[in-house]
Design an enzyme around this catalytic site. Sequence first.
Site, PDB file in Angstrom:
ATOM      1  CE  LYS A  59     -21.383 -60.626 -26.242  1.00 22.14           C
ATOM      2  NZ  LYS A  59     -21.819 -60.550 -27.010  1.00 22.14           N
ATOM      3  CD  GLN A 103     -23.742 -62.870 -28.553  1.00 19.89           C
ATOM      4  OE1 GLN A 103     -23.727 -62.106 -27.486  1.00 19.89           O
ATOM      5  NE2 GLN A 103     -23.139 -63.663 -29.170  1.00 19.89           N
ATOM      6  CG  ASP A 126     -23.135 -56.014 -30.912  1.00 18.20           C
ATOM      7  OD1 ASP A 126     -22.135 -56.282 -30.792  1.00 18.20           O
ATOM      8  OD2 ASP A 126     -24.374 -56.767 -30.724  1.00 18.20           O
TER       9      ASP A 126
HETATM   10  N1  GUN Z   1     -21.808 -63.037 -31.848  1.00 19.80           N
HETATM   11  C1  GUN Z   1     -20.602 -63.541 -32.019  1.00 19.80           C
HETATM   12  N2  GUN Z   1     -19.768 -61.950 -31.895  1.00 19.80           N
HETATM   13  C2  GUN Z   1     -21.138 -60.908 -31.546  1.00 19.80           C
HETATM   14  C3  GUN Z   1     -20.701 -59.499 -31.206  1.00 19.80           C
HETATM   15  O1  GUN Z   1     -20.189 -58.674 -31.484  1.00 19.80           O
HETATM   16  N3  GUN Z   1     -22.040 -59.692 -30.880  1.00 19.80           N
HETATM   17  C4  GUN Z   1     -23.339 -59.852 -31.166  1.00 19.80           C
HETATM   18  N4  GUN Z   1     -24.707 -59.359 -31.078  1.00 19.80           N
HETATM   19  N5  GUN Z   1     -23.185 -61.116 -31.485  1.00 19.80           N
HETATM   20  C5  GUN Z   1     -21.972 -61.735 -32.044  1.00 19.80           C
END
Ligand code: GUN
Length: 293
Positions: A59, A103, A126
């Site tokens: 990311k 995350q 998100d």
């Molecule tokens: N953990 C697994 N997928 C995601 C996501 O799309 N966003 C976040 N913040 N954590 C995750």
Amino acid sequence: MTDQTTTARLIDGKAIAAQVVEEVREAVAQRNAQGLPLPGLAVVCVGDDPASAVYVRNKRRTTESTGMKSFSYDLPADCPEKTLLALIDELNANAEVHGILVQLPLPAQINAERVIERIDPKKDVDGFHPYNIGRLVLKMPTLRPCTPYGCMRLLRETGEDLVGKHAVIVGQSNIVGRPMALELLMARCTITVCHSKTYDLPKLIGQADIVVAGIGKPRFVEGGWLKSGAIVLDVGINRLADGKLCGDVDFETASRRASWITPVPGGVGPMTIATLLANTLEAARWQETTHQE
Ligand code: GUN
């Protein structure tokens, strides 16, 4: 010898995601030329879960590749909840930060719901904040969860008409299953959401024109369960004992039944990250229009 032949076309998530990232890069450059601030994304990781570390690294790297500002915060696994909440307050107040991503999963001492609710909805890239989810429920979307929103772009790229199709979603998580159902409903599909207590999953999957699998069980959905010609989106990313990645769908057998299928890796995964960056751009625009009101 089998009586089946390989028919599925690949939905090339990697290529489609690259196109989205390029669109974001161009938009960022255009903003820069107009004297608008660079969009900034803060990615917060708590603890040292190896899978999370890989996602977060990707990311951050992709964010930087678009010319956006990337802010990184790595907190220890024993970080108290109040420390994380204080960081979110700080990021909410920082005008250079347009998007905040924490995350998941978070360590047990931290209440994820409290953390998500603390993020300013306008910076919730998100799309997990109850405000943004509520807007999606009401067909008034604002910032939308990245994986389901990315999946919708993948579906649209097939060129297939989605209206009236029966979509069966395997998994009811807040990150994938539930918002996926809302996205597909908004696209005028008929939706069935399945989970671990569902009776006769193979029968329901056999009725699906579209299958979205997001349960975290390697190769769980068998090709033989699928209706011939189904469109299959595999959201799973599972690491096998030999280090290889595989999805929640048994690709080998499924690609002999489906009309379209996403590979793992190179399907939904890159699209999630690309959508996160598109959301960060969207968040910056939302914050700017609000300021002008
Ligand atoms: N953990 C697994 N997928 C995601 C996501 O799309 N966003 C976040 N913040 N954590 C995750």
